[in-house]
Structure formats: C-alpha cells, structure tokens
Design a protein around this motif. Sequence first.
Motif, short mmCIF file in Angstrom:
data_model
loop_
_atom_site.label_atom_id
_atom_site.label_comp_id
_atom_site.label_asym_id
_atom_site.label_seq_id
_atom_site.Cartn_x
_atom_site.Cartn_y
_atom_site.Cartn_z
N LEU A 16 21.87 -50.51 40.67
CA LEU A 16 23.08 -50.79 39.92
C LEU A 16 23.37 -52.28 39.96
N VAL A 17 23.77 -52.83 38.83
CA VAL A 17 24.17 -54.24 38.75
C VAL A 17 25.62 -54.24 38.28
N ALA A 18 26.53 -54.33 39.25
CA ALA A 18 27.96 -54.18 38.98
C ALA A 18 28.68 -55.52 39.05
N HIS A 19 29.70 -55.66 38.21
CA HIS A 19 30.54 -56.87 38.22
C HIS A 19 32.01 -56.47 38.28
N SER A 20 32.77 -57.17 39.13
CA SER A 20 34.21 -57.07 39.17
C SER A 20 34.70 -55.66 39.52
N ILE B 90 20.24 -43.96 46.00
CA ILE B 90 19.62 -44.80 44.99
C ILE B 90 18.87 -45.93 45.68
N LYS B 91 18.17 -46.73 44.89
CA LYS B 91 17.38 -47.82 45.46
C LYS B 91 18.26 -48.97 45.97
N GLY B 92 19.36 -49.25 45.25
CA GLY B 92 20.22 -50.33 45.71
C GLY B 92 21.26 -50.72 44.69
N ALA B 93 22.09 -51.71 45.07
CA ALA B 93 23.15 -52.20 44.18
C ALA B 93 23.38 -53.69 44.41
N LEU B 94 23.50 -54.41 43.31
CA LEU B 94 23.92 -55.80 43.32
C LEU B 94 25.38 -55.79 42.88
N LEU B 95 26.28 -56.15 43.80
CA LEU B 95 27.72 -56.05 43.58
C LEU B 95 28.30 -57.46 43.49
N VAL B 96 28.60 -57.89 42.28
CA VAL B 96 28.96 -59.29 42.02
C VAL B 96 30.46 -59.42 41.76
N ALA B 97 31.09 -60.32 42.48
CA ALA B 97 32.50 -60.64 42.32
C ALA B 97 33.40 -59.40 42.40
N PRO B 98 33.34 -58.68 43.53
CA PRO B 98 34.19 -57.48 43.63
C PRO B 98 35.66 -57.86 43.50
N SER B 99 36.40 -57.04 42.77
CA SER B 99 37.84 -57.30 42.60
C SER B 99 38.62 -56.61 43.71
N SER C 23 22.54 -52.87 49.60
CA SER C 23 23.36 -53.57 48.62
C SER C 23 23.54 -55.03 49.01
N ILE C 24 23.80 -55.82 47.98
CA ILE C 24 24.11 -57.24 48.14
C ILE C 24 25.43 -57.50 47.44
N VAL C 25 26.39 -58.07 48.16
CA VAL C 25 27.66 -58.50 47.57
C VAL C 25 27.57 -60.01 47.35
N VAL C 26 27.88 -60.44 46.12
CA VAL C 26 27.93 -61.86 45.80
C VAL C 26 29.40 -62.21 45.56
N ALA C 27 29.91 -63.14 46.36
CA ALA C 27 31.32 -63.53 46.27
C ALA C 27 31.44 -65.04 46.13
N SER C 28 32.57 -65.46 45.63
CA SER C 28 32.85 -66.88 45.42
C SER C 28 33.96 -67.34 46.35
N THR C 29 33.97 -68.62 46.65
CA THR C 29 35.02 -69.18 47.50
C THR C 29 36.34 -69.35 46.76
N ASN C 30 36.33 -69.22 45.43
CA ASN C 30 37.57 -69.43 44.68
C ASN C 30 37.75 -68.42 43.53
N ASP C 31 37.44 -67.18 43.80
CA ASP C 31 37.61 -66.12 42.80
C ASP C 31 39.09 -65.72 42.77
N HIS C 32 39.69 -65.74 41.58
CA HIS C 32 41.12 -65.40 41.47
C HIS C 32 41.38 -63.90 41.55
N TYR C 33 40.33 -63.07 41.57
CA TYR C 33 40.51 -61.62 41.70
C TYR C 33 40.27 -61.10 43.11
N VAL C 34 39.78 -61.96 44.01
CA VAL C 34 39.55 -61.54 45.39
C VAL C 34 39.42 -62.79 46.28
N THR C 35 40.04 -62.73 47.44
CA THR C 35 39.85 -63.83 48.38
C THR C 35 38.48 -63.67 49.05
N LEU C 36 37.95 -64.75 49.55
CA LEU C 36 36.68 -64.66 50.26
C LEU C 36 36.83 -63.76 51.49
#
Length: 179
Positions: A66-70, A87-96, A122-135
């Motif tokens: 799975l390639v999920a965003h937000s 499942i085999k895995g999930a790429l979880l990008v910018a979780p809200s 799974s791999i979570v990709v997060a940003s230091t300045n995402d307005h939908y989630v704090t690091l």
Amino acid sequence: MNFTSRILIVPGLGNSGEDHWQSIWEEQWPDFVRVNQQDWETPLCLDWIEQLDEAVMAGDPSEVILVAHSLACTTVAYWAKVFQRSIKGALLVAPSDTEAPTYPSGTTGFSPVPLRQLPFPSIVVASTNDHYVTLERATLFARAWGSELVVLEKAGHINVGAGYGHWPEGLKLLQELDS
C-alpha cells in the motif's frame, strides 16, 4: 525501476490530483492501481476501509504494498485493526493527526488514530513542518505501528504544494518494501 509486488495507491482526503506524486507514479507504472473512494470530501472511515479491503482482496494479499498519503495512513491503520490481513508492506507518507484541533472537519470515524502494531512491514515518512501532524505525533504513530521512520526536513505535507511531484526518493523507499 521494476516492481514485483501489486502496488495499491491509497490517496487521502480530496484524492490526489494529477501533479501529486501518487498520480505521477500511477501514470509511470500502469500496473499501480488506485483505490477509489465513493466520497473524497466527507469520508466515512468504515466506507474507506471496506473499499481498501476490496482492493487488497482482488488478488493475492501477500503480494500487496500500500502507498498511502495523509488521511489514507489512518485508513490503513484502521483497516489493519479491523481486517488483520497479511500484506507485503505499506509506505505511509505524511500521516495526518485526525485528533488535532486544526484537522479539517468533514471526516467521520477516523479518530482516535489506532496505536497498535501493524501486522506487516511499514515505513512512515514524516516532515519536520507538516501542518497536518507534528513530528512528535508522527513519531508516536510510527513507533506504535512498528514502522521504520524516515524524517524529511521542511517537506511540508509531502505533496504538490510542498514541491513533491515525481519524488524519486519515495520510489526508493517503495523499492525497499518491494525487495
């Protein structure tokens, strides 16, 4: 770059427009399949996880990444809690953070964010300045889900507005899950 798994693109609230990295990947790899939702603007969690499960079960679930965003990251966490598919895995990008007071209204059933280990890599990709989630919260989600955490400096919501179109670094993370 070749992928051997069945890649399901799982957009978040509002879907992913044509310039979003998810859409670009889907266009570049015609075998990637988007999980469509009936309501992209006022989603119901139960509807979204049922649509996701239908897409996963359309083939061998053990071959799915799975390639999920937000909001789709929270969707994946709820789906895993309810259906417990392997499942085999999930790429979880910018979780809200659906529990944050600043999260947009109009979503139903996505709160609280499930804090239990996912039954797949799974791999979570997060940003230091995402307005939908704090690091801090993104780190909490990654730890609770048993995910590897990748932190991007000042990457916003890791979407078109933050300058993420093709996003080759994301493809490398996807390839890690595919190996």
